[in-house]
Design an enzyme around this catalytic site. Sequence first.
Site, PDB file in Angstrom:
ATOM      1  N   GLU A   1       8.934   1.532  11.173  1.00 33.74           N
ATOM      2  CA  GLU A   1      10.062   2.480  11.048  1.00 33.74           C
ATOM      3  C   GLU A   1       9.425   3.863  11.016  1.00 33.74           C
ATOM      4  O   GLU A   1       8.749   4.214  10.055  1.00 33.74           O
ATOM      5  CB  GLU A   1      10.841   2.163   9.776  1.00 33.74           C
TER       6      GLU A   1
ATOM      7  N   CYS B   1      13.815  10.347   7.140  1.00 32.35           N
ATOM      8  CA  CYS B   1      13.563   9.990   8.539  1.00 32.35           C
ATOM      9  C   CYS B   1      14.816  10.134   9.393  1.00 32.35           C
ATOM     10  O   CYS B   1      14.725  10.415  10.585  1.00 32.35           O
ATOM     11  CB  CYS B   1      12.968   8.603   8.633  1.00 32.35           C
TER      12      CYS B   1
ATOM     13  N   GLU C   1       9.019  16.068  14.637  1.00 29.78           N
ATOM     14  CA  GLU C   1       9.599  15.790  13.324  1.00 29.78           C
ATOM     15  C   GLU C   1       8.963  16.745  12.311  1.00 29.78           C
ATOM     16  O   GLU C   1       7.766  16.666  12.047  1.00 29.78           O
ATOM     17  CB  GLU C   1       9.323  14.328  12.936  1.00 29.78           C
TER      18      GLU C   1
ATOM     19  N   GLY D   1       2.073   4.767  12.964  1.00 28.04           N
ATOM     20  CA  GLY D   1       2.668   3.527  13.474  1.00 28.04           C
ATOM     21  C   GLY D   1       1.897   3.003  14.684  1.00 28.04           C
ATOM     22  O   GLY D   1       1.636   1.807  14.815  1.00 28.04           O
TER      23      GLY D   1
ATOM     24  N   LYS E   1       0.886  -1.175   0.000  1.00 32.37           N
ATOM     25  CA  LYS E   1       0.000   0.000   0.000  1.00 32.37           C
ATOM     26  C   LYS E   1       0.920   1.219   0.000  1.00 32.37           C
ATOM     27  O   LYS E   1       1.363   1.677   1.056  1.00 32.37           O
ATOM     28  CB  LYS E   1      -0.901  -0.020   1.248  1.00 32.37           C
TER      29      LYS E   1
ATOM     30  N   THR F   1       5.133   8.309  13.443  1.00 31.71           N
ATOM     31  CA  THR F   1       4.905   7.576  14.692  1.00 31.71           C
ATOM     32  C   THR F   1       3.410   7.488  14.989  1.00 31.71           C
ATOM     33  O   THR F   1       2.922   6.454  15.465  1.00 31.71           O
ATOM     34  CB  THR F   1       5.661   8.274  15.844  1.00 31.71           C
TER      35      THR F   1
END
Length: 497
Positions: A265, A300, A399, A247, A189, A244
Amino acid sequence: MMFSENVAQAVGRVSMRSETFINGRFRPARSGETLACITPIDGSEIGRISAGDARDIDDAVAAARTSFEAGHWRKMGPRDKRKILLDFADKIEANADELALLETLDMGKPIAHTKSVDIPLVVQAIRYYAEAIDKVNDELGPAPHNAVSMIVREPVGVVGAVTPWNFPLLMASWKFAPALATGNSVIMKPAEQASLTMLRAAELAAEAGLPEGVLNVVPGDGAAAGKALALHMDVDSVVFTGSTAVGKLIMGYAAQSNLKRVALECGGKSPQIVMEDCPDFDAAANAAAWAVFYDQGQVCTAGTRLLVQNSIKAEFLKKVAAVAKGLAPGDPLDPATQFGALVDETQMNTVLGYIEKGASEGATLVCGGERALGQSGGFYVQPTIFDGVTNKMTIAREEIFGPVISAIGFDNFDQAMMIANDTIYGLAAGIWTKDLNTAHRAARTLRAGNVWVNCWDGSDITTPFGGFKQSGFGRDRSLHALDKYTELKTIWMQLSS
Ligand code: NDP
């Protein structure tokens, strides 16, 4: 402005595959819905891709499961599997110019980089895992003379991979290459902003002889297709690269459904530490700038927290700023361009929002800070440096995923280590020092999956890549990545004598 003319010419030179790729065939999404492919180069629509959803995921999972159970790939002899994956890598290499152009059109990174970095590294990843197929052995355990103890690795089954837009085909290849090499059937995906290269790559895999149903691609919105994949009761493992926040959702979906295996990751806020005994100020300044400005900061491992010892900070930042000022954003399709566009308007506005936040929280803007090339219609932000940042400021904690350096001063080694580790992330870290003891002490103290000494981003397909803390878990690259795609099985055979 020539950008639009260049985009129109480039679109004419690529074959765009836009539909879902399920069971070896392209076909529209069940809903018939599509999503626009907006090139960030000039903000124009260059095509549309299928908006896959849960129904397409069901179809892809069924195709993957059928192929896995049939075993045409899983049970194929190692050397035959290896040959198909090597042919696949050759086809990617033969079509490298087109794939590089597709990647640049789709997500705005310079063609110089997609040609020399992204696509060659995809070829390298596929070849590396293809070669591993007939070179990695299982184990025999100690056992009595009338028994055999075998410790074998078996494919986990149906693997779902949810991937990001920053290195679209490269991040995807770090998932599908080891997953295929270990005999799994896979559903990709890709990110909705950048699905074109994965769709084309799946076609090339089929041409190389990968049996149908073994590699499927369902483009579409993450909250529809990605969520359905991670929630699916017949998916055995889901691997993810991205934020994150997503995630954490993926882990939740696995917990709510069938306890599928999860590997994440999830990015970082990586510290680069420059000690006053840095061996080469020019090399360090250049590396410090590129550690954040490469791919317009959408990396990243970007070293976005630049920790510089106060005794050298002013002099060092002058050098980093000189590199930043030499990096004017330009047309990504121009082979001379080294600094391109951000992936989309949303990402550009997010980055500009962080820049505003940095200024409002009291950081000092050294250079950049503005949108660039606005007349092109594309999404560009100048390379930006903030000084006087404290580790409590938002631009030191979150980030940004854009070309923004947050420079933080420190007085001594222990203070640097404390600031460096004061983050929820742990993907990468680096230190510049002449002193071997300092370097070693830092490497052991920094809580990160990759630590660089007197360099940034030194890596290879042979070395593991992944994070500590909320940067995720599980490793891409190297033979360690094979662990994510296999189950360990113990077979104990009792013999009559
Ligand atoms: P996301 O984490 O949202 O996207 C990564 C992938 O997850 C995409 O394929 C996305 O699909 C998919 N996804 C989104 N929502 C869900 C969901 N609910 N369930 C399953 N899959 C989902 O990153 P963004 O693209 O939104 O970028 C946001 C931020 O994430 C960036 O600013 C950056 O900080 C970080 N990021 C980090 C990356 C890294 O390499 N560590 C890579 C990319 C982003 P889709 O995009 O199609 O909706």
